[in-house]
Design a protein around this motif. Structure first.
Motif, PDB file in Angstrom:
ATOM      1  N   ARG A 115       0.832  -1.196   0.000  1.00 55.07           N
ATOM      2  CA  ARG A 115       0.000   0.000   0.000  1.00 55.07           C
ATOM      3  C   ARG A 115       0.869   1.250   0.000  1.00 55.07           C
ATOM      4  O   ARG A 115       0.524   2.263  -0.612  1.00 55.07           O
ATOM      5  N   ALA A 116       2.020   1.207   0.731  1.00 57.28           N
ATOM      6  CA  ALA A 116       2.907   2.371   0.783  1.00 57.28           C
ATOM      7  C   ALA A 116       4.316   1.923   1.112  1.00 57.28           C
ATOM      8  O   ALA A 116       4.541   0.864   1.716  1.00 57.28           O
ATOM      9  N   ILE A 117       5.273   2.747   0.687  1.00 58.33           N
ATOM     10  CA  ILE A 117       6.679   2.491   1.008  1.00 58.33           C
ATOM     11  C   ILE A 117       7.345   3.831   1.296  1.00 58.33           C
ATOM     12  O   ILE A 117       7.132   4.812   0.577  1.00 58.33           O
ATOM     13  N   THR A 118       8.122   3.858   2.377  1.00 63.80           N
ATOM     14  CA  THR A 118       8.775   5.099   2.810  1.00 63.80           C
ATOM     15  C   THR A 118      10.269   4.879   2.890  1.00 63.80           C
ATOM     16  O   THR A 118      10.732   3.859   3.421  1.00 63.80           O
ATOM     17  N   HIS A 119      11.034   5.835   2.355  1.00 68.40           N
ATOM     18  CA  HIS A 119      12.497   5.733   2.426  1.00 68.40           C
ATOM     19  C   HIS A 119      13.096   7.098   2.741  1.00 68.40           C
ATOM     20  O   HIS A 119      12.436   8.138   2.598  1.00 68.40           O
ATOM     21  N   ALA A 120      14.342   7.087   3.194  1.00 61.72           N
ATOM     22  CA  ALA A 120      15.071   8.318   3.480  1.00 61.72           C
ATOM     23  C   ALA A 120      15.714   8.825   2.198  1.00 61.72           C
ATOM     24  O   ALA A 120      16.470   8.103   1.539  1.00 61.72           O
ATOM     25  N   VAL A 121      15.395  10.061   1.848  1.00 61.52           N
ATOM     26  CA  VAL A 121      15.987  10.675   0.661  1.00 61.52           C
ATOM     27  C   VAL A 121      17.407  11.141   0.965  1.00 61.52           C
ATOM     28  O   VAL A 121      18.332  10.954   0.175  1.00 61.52           O
ATOM     29  N   ARG A 122      17.558  11.733   2.116  1.00 68.04           N
ATOM     30  CA  ARG A 122      18.840  12.173   2.662  1.00 68.04           C
ATOM     31  C   ARG A 122      18.610  12.365   4.154  1.00 68.04           C
ATOM     32  O   ARG A 122      17.454  12.307   4.607  1.00 68.04           O
ATOM     33  N   PRO A 123      19.626  12.599   4.938  1.00 64.91           N
ATOM     34  CA  PRO A 123      19.395  12.790   6.369  1.00 64.91           C
ATOM     35  C   PRO A 123      18.382  13.901   6.636  1.00 64.91           C
ATOM     36  O   PRO A 123      18.524  15.016   6.147  1.00 64.91           O
TER      37      PRO A 123
END
Length: 613
Positions: A169-177
């Protein structure tokens, strides 16, 4: 001086120019109704693409006809809307309405409402979201599933043969700190596949699980709607990144494995033309001839005799790439092939074998086709060809090798190919495919250890389609996914791609690399109607010739300060002299600082290749 597009791409057909959409620090490029290169603060790529894709029964991609395109740009927001239509076989039609809205607070929404006007057959209809691999491979992500479960996990580092995440349904990741990106998908069940399998530089999240049947029919008059929402948080007050005007720097590092022999693929139908170009073959200087032989497609004694004539005329090592039907007695099948080899006097140093059924992909959820155990196939090949090196793997792509891992302890080498236009054929995607190659070679080494390893033939055009009934004809010289010929192969673009390819796989210590044939659509010599005269060397000739000259030299690690713009390949001779090949991977002039190579600065024209040393 402005380069001629025909010289660069082998076609005057122009790609659609991207339209830059901006809302504060959020930016994206609109191309043919879809989004690519989505960034925050003009810096790190957040998503590689959000695209609404409709596939045919052979996994070819429809090019929808767009109408009523409206774009509204403000300082703090943008909006896009359009109508589109896909026309399928028999006049079937799928219409859809799309809207895209972006805002300076880091929100982006792409919504599509589709309506089949008649029953419409498809293998896939819906959104594909591409996460980049650079800086993200192996990194933490948070996954929300369709049942509400939230799991902290990681994107795969080594290439996953199957789907790393299902029921998404959703995925979250770190783009940069301090900056995160949540991508939420609604309207159907999504799952992710590791597109590095196909040398795509992305993880792809797509609609409709592959475990469900395909092709399937969208019933006439039944609407379907999907929405993708991107939400960026953090980074308030972060300064905008600016494009560097500094020259790309070249740095040399440690000496590594020897650079591979270079092969050329030879198909029976091309032998006569190749024999007529023996001086050019000698000038090119390949160390290996790879003879394709497929009894299931009518190759027999005449084809073997043709290969024998070329092997006798050119002093190179030889490998028979032999497709095996595996429909009867294996010893009898291999004995027939070995008997033909002896009758025509074909000089062979190695034979690589693959069951015919393994040229077709077995996607997740599909039943494996009937095939004898590979252990039995390889044992029969050994009995038929005693004293000759035996190779195996896949004559298709790394995808198939990753999913059906061969018993390498019975082999002297493993092999596979790649193709950059399985999913997309635009210039940017083809060049970006080079980013995936180190992951492919590292994953292969993780599976097979230090087993001698070959890649190829790998070309821009597709020689065989594992995912459908046939490759796509392309007589008009367009940029078409899964096409059996590609105009860029005849142009400067292919020369840069070839040097870039060799540079990316060099650290893997390959035994052999094959990136062309001599004549034909995969060849180094021009046909009529190309940027250079018929029979003359295509630009790729110089690239392959340079790789032939490097073969056997010790690889010297060569890095550039921007590997998306310039690739570098270096080798050290026994004398200590270092030869470096550079490739401009872009359509722009690029300044390069080569002071580390004992020279000053140079400006590389679009897709240029340069030898230094």
């Amino acid at each position: 001086m402005t380069a001629d597009v025909f010289d660069l791409y082998g076609t005057r057909a122009a790609e659609a120019a991207p339209i830059l959409l901006q809302a504060g620090a959020l930016s994206a490029e609109l191309v043919n109704g879809n989004l690519r290169t989505i960034r925050r603060h003009a810096g790190t790529e957040v998503l590689r693409a959000i695209a609404y894709i409709v596939r045919d029964r052979d996994w070819g991609t429809y090019e929808p006809e767009l109408t009523d395109l409206t774009i509204d740009q403000k300082v703090d927001r943008f909006s896009v809307s359009y109508e589109a239509n896909c026309t399928g076989p028999g006049g079937s039609s799928l219409r859809f309405h799309a809207t895209i809205e972006g805002s300076a607070d880091g929100r982006l929404v792409f919504d599509v409402a589709a309506l089949p006007e008649s029953d419409f057959e498809t293998n896939r209809c819906g959104f594909c979201i591409l996460h980049p691999i650079a800086g993200l491979a192996g990194s933490p992500v948070t996954v929300e599933h369709t049942d509400g479960r939230v799991v902290d996990t990681e994107l795969p580092d080594l290439i996953d043969p199957w789907q790393p995440f299902k029921d998404l349904r959703a995925i979250t990741h770190a783009v940069r700190p301090g900056v995160s990106a949540e991508c939420r998908m609604e309207g159907d069940t999504f799952e992710m596949e590791d597109q590095r399998n196909w040398s795509d530089a992305s993880y792809k999240t797509y609609v409709r699980p592959l475990a469900l049947p395909w092709p399937y029919v969208l019933p006439a008059g039944e609407p379907l709607r999907q929405t993708v929402s991107l939400r960026l948080t953090g980074g308030a007050g972060m300064p905008a990144a600016t494009a560097s005007a500094e020259p790309v720097r070249i740095e040399l590092g440690e000496t590594g494995p020897r650079l591979p022999d270079v092969g050329v693929i030879v198909y029976p139908e091309d032998v006569e033309a190749t024999l007529a170009e023996l001086p050019m073959l000698a000038r090119l200087g390949p160390q290996q001839l790879l003879f394709h032989f497929d009894p299931t497609r009518g190759h027999g004694l005449d084809a073997m005799r043709a290969h024998a004539r070329l092997a006798a005329a050119h002093p190179a090592s030889t490998t028979l790439e032999c497709v095996v039907a595996c429909t009867g007695d294996l010893d009898a099948e291999f004995s027939d092939v070995a008997d033909m080899v002896r009758r025509v006097g074909l000089r062979l140093d190695a034979v690589a074998v693959s069951p015919s059924v393994d040229r077709q992909s077995t996607p997740p959820g599909s039943a494996w086709p009937a095939c004898p155990p590979l252990e039995e196939i390889y044992a029969a090949a050994r009995r038929a060809f005693p004293g000759i090196r035996l190779g195996g793997g896949m004559f298709s792509y790394f995808t198939e090798l990753n999913r059906k891992r061969v018993p390498a302890d019975q082999l002297d080498f493993v092999t596979h190919c790649t193709c950059p236009i399985v999913h997309a054929a635009d210039d940017l995607s083809v060049m970006q495919s080079l980013e995936a190659l180190p992951f492919i070679t590292r994953s292969t080494r993780a599976i097979f250890g230090d087993k001698p390893y070959r890649i190829g033939p790998s070309t821009i055009a597709m020689r065989q389609n594992p995912y459908g009934g046939a490759t796509k004809d392309n007589f008009a010289g367009q940029r078409i996914a899964m096409a059996n010929r590609d105009p860029r192969h005849a142009a400067q673009f292919a020369a840069a791609w070839t040097i870039g390819y060799a540079a990316r796989v060099a650290p893997a210590g390959l035994e052999m690399l094959t990136l062309s044939s001599i004549t034909g659509p995969f060849g180094v010599l021009a046909a009529s109607g190309e940027p250079v005269a018929e029979g003359s060397p295509r630009p790729i000739f110089r690239a392959v010739q340079g790789l032939c000259e490097l073969a056997g030299l010790a690889h010297v690690a060569a890095k550039t300060s921007d590997e998306t713009r310039v690739a570098a390949l270096a080798g050290r001779a026994a004398s200590g002299d270092i030869v470096v090949w550079l490739a401009n991977l872009t359509a722009n002039d690029v300044p390069v600082d080569v002071s580390a190579l004992g020279q000053g600065h140079l400006t590389m024209s679009p897709y240029a290749i340069v030898r230094v040393g």
